[in-house]
Design an enzyme around this catalytic site. Structure first.
Site, PDB file in Angstrom:
ATOM      1  N   THR A 276      26.933  42.066  52.358  1.00 24.35           N
ATOM      2  CA  THR A 276      25.548  42.549  52.391  1.00 24.35           C
ATOM      3  C   THR A 276      24.769  42.076  51.174  1.00 24.35           C
ATOM      4  O   THR A 276      23.553  41.953  51.236  1.00 24.35           O
ATOM      5  CB  THR A 276      25.489  44.091  52.473  1.00 24.35           C
ATOM      6  OG1 THR A 276      26.302  44.654  51.432  1.00 24.35           O
ATOM      7  CG2 THR A 276      25.968  44.580  53.825  1.00 24.35           C
TER       8      THR A 276
ATOM      9  N   LYS B 129      37.396  36.876  47.466  1.00 19.81           N
ATOM     10  CA  LYS B 129      35.980  36.673  47.156  1.00 19.81           C
ATOM     11  C   LYS B 129      35.782  35.507  46.187  1.00 19.81           C
ATOM     12  O   LYS B 129      34.686  35.024  45.997  1.00 19.81           O
ATOM     13  CB  LYS B 129      35.365  37.959  46.599  1.00 19.81           C
ATOM     14  CG  LYS B 129      35.336  39.079  47.655  1.00 19.81           C
ATOM     15  CD  LYS B 129      34.739  40.349  47.103  1.00 19.81           C
ATOM     16  CE  LYS B 129      34.737  41.469  48.130  1.00 19.81           C
ATOM     17  NZ  LYS B 129      33.784  41.256  49.248  1.00 19.81           N
TER      18      LYS B 129
ATOM     19  N   LYS C 132      20.731  40.661  50.632  1.00 17.54           N
ATOM     20  CA  LYS C 132      19.782  41.127  49.618  1.00 17.54           C
ATOM     21  C   LYS C 132      19.249  39.959  48.804  1.00 17.54           C
ATOM     22  O   LYS C 132      18.049  39.881  48.498  1.00 17.54           O
ATOM     23  CB  LYS C 132      20.459  42.149  48.702  1.00 17.54           C
ATOM     24  CG  LYS C 132      20.914  43.408  49.422  1.00 17.54           C
ATOM     25  CD  LYS C 132      21.915  44.202  48.589  1.00 17.54           C
ATOM     26  CE  LYS C 132      22.586  45.272  49.431  1.00 17.54           C
ATOM     27  NZ  LYS C 132      23.761  45.863  48.781  1.00 17.54           N
TER      28      LYS C 132
ATOM     29  N   HIS D   2      35.615  46.967  59.411  1.00 19.74           N
ATOM     30  CA  HIS D   2      34.938  46.242  58.333  1.00 19.74           C
ATOM     31  C   HIS D   2      35.801  45.180  57.671  1.00 19.74           C
ATOM     32  O   HIS D   2      35.363  44.587  56.681  1.00 19.74           O
ATOM     33  CB  HIS D   2      34.465  47.220  57.249  1.00 19.74           C
ATOM     34  CG  HIS D   2      33.208  47.955  57.591  1.00 19.74           C
ATOM     35  ND1 HIS D   2      31.952  47.421  57.421  1.00 19.74           N
ATOM     36  CD2 HIS D   2      33.022  49.193  58.119  1.00 19.74           C
ATOM     37  CE1 HIS D   2      31.040  48.299  57.806  1.00 19.74           C
ATOM     38  NE2 HIS D   2      31.661  49.381  58.235  1.00 19.74           N
TER      39      HIS D   2
ATOM     40  N   LYS E 208      29.972  41.198  43.031  1.00 14.29           N
ATOM     41  CA  LYS E 208      30.695  41.898  44.087  1.00 14.29           C
ATOM     42  C   LYS E 208      32.045  42.332  43.547  1.00 14.29           C
ATOM     43  O   LYS E 208      32.437  41.940  42.441  1.00 14.29           O
ATOM     44  CB  LYS E 208      30.863  41.016  45.318  1.00 14.29           C
ATOM     45  CG  LYS E 208      31.491  39.643  45.035  1.00 14.29           C
ATOM     46  CD  LYS E 208      31.484  38.761  46.293  1.00 14.29           C
ATOM     47  CE  LYS E 208      30.112  38.258  46.630  1.00 14.29           C
ATOM     48  NZ  LYS E 208      29.660  38.599  47.969  1.00 14.29           N
ATOM     49  N   ARG E 209      32.744  43.147  44.325  1.00 17.32           N
ATOM     50  CA  ARG E 209      34.074  43.597  43.937  1.00 17.32           C
ATOM     51  C   ARG E 209      34.952  42.400  43.586  1.00 17.32           C
ATOM     52  O   ARG E 209      34.909  41.370  44.262  1.00 17.32           O
ATOM     53  CB  ARG E 209      34.684  44.386  45.106  1.00 17.32           C
ATOM     54  CG  ARG E 209      36.085  44.880  44.917  1.00 17.32           C
ATOM     55  CD  ARG E 209      36.436  45.880  46.027  1.00 17.32           C
ATOM     56  NE  ARG E 209      36.187  45.328  47.357  1.00 17.32           N
ATOM     57  CZ  ARG E 209      37.132  44.750  48.106  1.00 17.32           C
ATOM     58  NH1 ARG E 209      38.366  44.624  47.641  1.00 17.32           N
ATOM     59  NH2 ARG E 209      36.852  44.305  49.307  1.00 17.32           N
TER      60      ARG E 209
END
Length: 840
Positions: free
Chosen positions: A683, A581, A687, A384, A575-576
């Site tokens: 993911t 990110k 969504k 992952h 998100k985290r």
């Protein structure tokens, strides 16, 4: 694979329900004519009276929730038993999905949806004066995961049950989740997440199915810390707790089995009798500490050791359980790969290679070659991440102290591997060192990802670009050794939770336009494409979006007191919190927009509300500083009348599945802006797309494939590509952007002038180090101008409501590929070789 053709009487099209409807559905689940609520012998009333010994009229909200949930569990119980007995009778090949995380969220509403009971139970509750929403809100999110890894695992379980695939999820029953996040003076504060403080009505403890796990050491609590005592062999028990996994339509109900640690002898009467009450319970406290918390602090050696022990405990319990089940119905060990498929969800359960070999060698007494062949054909591995720190490497000495037999097995696997590499690549000792399971150095380490790849028949990435980078960069040598083992399985999410349940207005609109078969075959959303230009369809989609935004704004005000304007663009990044990110890049572009409005109050700028949410690891100081920076920007903007009503920043604390289910349907814009080459898949991007948000993103992870499906002209892509990031790495200088891009310079100068930290001067100086002094590793400044340009184009489009709806519809219509049903069909057909097993 089977497609469920049931007509859904739920959120998409709600019909009035009658008592007869409820009774018919209860009978479908084997419950007979017993009423659900409203009678002395009804499920709900009986649970309050006989479980709680309380008059239903005076029950608290929590007591009502537990009784209601247990009543739903009663409804599904016989189908759950029938699923298990069908698998025992048919003896099909089964999937065992091992994951350290299952981010399942709340269960009540999701189970109602998948059992097709939602409108019927809702109507029955209304008839008897019950507030179903109040009951749903009483349930805490299960503290079994943190981010995308755990949410993906939960989606996969949903899809496997819906597609009638015989499967069991294996995880740990963490008593405490990662932590509950609050914001104090802009800073993240971590609070205990004791989600199991109250009785969980869904789980079923099965102590009679416990398994024993042996270690070559003992564990003790010293000064509140979990510590390893070498040289004193010990054992722990794994106690299974089962939770139902309801497939859509309620035909198959699989199981998520979670393991809790317990001591074999939990009470010392001699110590208790002498007054040492804590000592009498010492072994119990030490054992239970093993599964007490999700993600112990890995900034310390003690925390890392605990994580290592957690991973082995999960694997040992799960392998013992599945082998016991296999042997109950199969005598021949040669049938193991024909009856068992074990999927390792990321590197955490990689010790399964050595554990299964130990069982086959020491318990089954098989020879090495046979045991190795069975192990390799039974195990499969999903990678992952490309981040080196996530490709776990555990100190060799830990194996020596705790698991010496496993270390012997790993050494022998490695000896045979390296002999083969030397035979195939004579004289290439550098290659030998790169593929070795043992990393040499002052502290020798075992490379767990290498072990997983060598000891399994399949290694897959989770998006096309990720899988390519995995093969060509991260584990290039192993991919050259075993090219046939590598494949891509792009992630997906379940449309039942993330569209049907989370966004009832949009789900209803879609069903009215194309029917309801999309619920179990998301590719049917493509039927919306020819209708994207239809004015009536556009209006219906816009109305559904407006409904979701108003609903979210109302919820936010009622729960936090914050007011947001549903007429503004809802611009989201959830998100985290991590440097790659790039929440910091998002914050920088907000500062650029803020500067523009300060300099030109008449600037054409559609009002925007920027939503952030996500947790930072407790020891990740920079990530926590980014949260502080975002909150200070929010406070500064709120206090500045020059931008009032045009810019607003909101950081939503305690991001979890339930919050995502509220926010994602309300989003206009989805920010997927990781540095290209760092996001494996994502993911949340799927969504948001499925719910009609337009994506502003880099060409990274699954966002690349989303753009291929929808067309790049229906997204707002920007920034460096993977090749450019790597190509520029050697000479990239963030100072060039600071010196040559006026808006970049102005934004940074404003930040470092303490404009956003007047009462805390210098607090954001570490951001200067990250962005300039230390070279801007994640290339924020390289992409900032292009990011701002993309946002300008998006703002211009928002002014054209018809065109915006057109692109939103095309995004929804193009999201079919990103159903977890499609992903699971690929795993089932290409990796696991399993078929559906209808429950009868």
């Amino acid at each position: 694979m089977r497609t469920n053709e049931l007509t859904y009487p739920g959120s998409a099209v709600e019909e009035p329900a009658t008592g007869a409807d409820v009774s018919a559905l209860l009978q479908q689940y084997g419950c007979g004519p017993i009423p659900f609520v409203g009678a002395e012998n009804a499920f709900y009333e009986r649970h309050l009276i006989f479980d709680r010994v309380i008059d239903p009229k005076v029950a608290t909200a929590r007591e009502r929730f537990e009784a209601f949930s247990r009543s739903i569990r009663d409804v599904l119980a016989q189908r759950w038993v029938l699923t298990r007995s069908t698998y025992e009778r048919e003896n099909p090949k089964r999937v065992y999905y091992l994951s350290m995380e299952f981010l399942i969220g709340r269960s009540l509403a999701n189970n109602l949806t998948n059992l097709l009971l939602d409108p019927l139970v809702r109507h029955a509750a209304q008839e008897h004066g019950m507030d179903l929403l109040e009951l749903i809100e009483e349930e805490p999110d299960a503290g079994l995961g943190n981010g995308g890894l755990g949410r993906l695992a939960a989606c996969f379980l949903d899809s496997m049950a819906t597609m009638q695939i015989p499967a069991t999820g294996y995880g740990l029953r963490y008593e405490y989740g990662m932590f509950r996040q609050s914001i104090v003076k802009g800073w993240q504060k971590e609070n205990p997440d004791n989600w199991l403080r109250d009785t969980d009505p869904w789980e079923v403890a099965r102590p009679h199915e416990k398994v024993e796990v042996r270690f070559n050491c003992t564990f003790q609590l010293r000064n509140g810390s979990f510590q390893v005592i070498p040289g004193r062999p010990s054992c722990l028990f794994g106690i299974p707790f089962d939770r139902p996994v309801v497939g859509y339509g309620g035909e198959t109900i699989n199981t998520l089995r979670l393991w809790a640690a317990a001591a074999p002898d939990s009470f010392d009467f001699q110590e208790f009798g002498t007054g040492d009450f804590v000592g009498a319970l010492g072994e119990t406290l030490e054992a239970e500490s093993l599964t007490r918390v999700l993600y112990p602090d890995d900034s310390t050696t003690i925390g890392q050791e605990l994580r290592f022990v957690q991973e082995y405990f999960l694997v040992a319990c799960s392998v013992a359980d599945l082998v016991r089940r296999f042997r109950r119905f199969n005598v021949d060990w040669d049938l193991l790969p024909e009856k068992v498929a074990i999927q390792l969800n990321d590197t955490h359960p990689s010790i399964a290679v050595a554990e299964l070999m130990r069982v086959l060698l020491d318990n089954a007494r098989l020879g090495w070659d046979e045991a190795w062949d069975l192990t390799r054909r039974t195990l499969a591995y999903t990678n992952h991440t490309l981040l080196p720190e996530a490709l776990e490497k555990w100190p060799e000495v830990w194996f020596e102290i705790m698991l010496p037999r496993h270390l012997e097995i790993i050494y022998e696997v490695n000896r045979r591997l390296l002999d083969d590499v030397r035979l195939r690549y004579p004289g290439d000792e550098e290659r030998v060192q790169r593929v070795s399971l043992v990393e040499e150095g002052p502290l020798r380490k075992i490379r767990m990802a290498n072990l997983a790849i060598v000891g399994s028949h399949s290694t897959n990435g989770v998006a096309a670009v990720h899988s390519k980078l995995l093969r060509t960069t991260t584990v290039k040598d192993l991919a050259e050794l075993f090219p046939e083992r590598f494949s891509n399985k792009t992630n997906g999410v379940t449309p039942r939770r993330w569209l049907l349940k989370a966004n009832p207005g949009l789900a209803r609109t879609i069903t009215e336009v194309i029917g309801d078969r999309w619920i179990t075959d998301l590719s049917r959303l493509s039927n919306l494409k020819p209708l994207a230009g239809d004015a009536a369809v556009r209006e219906a989609f816009a109305a559904a979006q407006r409904e979701a935004k108003v609903r979210f704004a109302d919820w936010l005000k009622s729960t936090t007191g914050q007011t947001v304007d549903p007429n503004s663009i809802f611009d989201c990044q959830v998100k985290r919190i991590h440097e790659y990110k790039r929440q910091l890049l998002n914050a920088l572009r907000i500062v650029v927009s803020y500067n523009r409005l300060r300099q030109n109050p008449d600037l054409a700028f559609p009002p925007r509300t920027f939503f952030f949410a996500g947790k930072a690891a407790p020891a990740y100081r920079l990530a926590k500083l980014i949260i502080k920076f975002i909150n200070n920007i929010a406070e500064t903007i709120d206090a500045d009348p020059a931008v009032g009503g045009r810019l607003k920043v909101v950081f939503l604390p305690e991001y979890n599945v339930s919050l995502a289910e509220r926010l994602i349907p309300a989003a206009d814009v989805s920010n997927q802006i990781s540095t290209a080459g760092y996001e494996a898949s994502g993911t949340s991007n799927m969504k948001f797309m499925m719910n009609g948000a337009l994506t502003v993103g880099t060409r990274d992870g699954a966002t690349i494939e989303m753009a291929e499906e929808a067309g790049e002209d229906n997204m707002f892509l920007f920034g460096l590509t993977v090749a450019q990031v790597e190509g520029n790495r050697g000479w990239y200088s963030p100072y060039w952007h600071y010196e040559n891009e006026p808006e970049t310079r102005a934004a940074l100068d404003l930040i470092f002038s303490d404009h956003f930290s007047r009462s805390e001067p210098g607090v954001f100086d570490p951001l200067r180090d990250v962005l300039l002094t230390h070279g801007d590793h994640y290339m924020h400044l390289a992409d900032l101008t292009a990011y701002c340009d993309a946002q300008e184009r998006l703002g211009a489009l928002y002014g054209n409501a018809g065109e915006w709806s057109h692109k939103a519809i095309l995004n929804v219509a193009s999201s079919g590929k990103f159903s977890s049903d499609r992903t699971i069909a690929e795993y089932a057909n290409e990796i696991w070789k399993v078929r559906p097993c209808p429950v009868r």
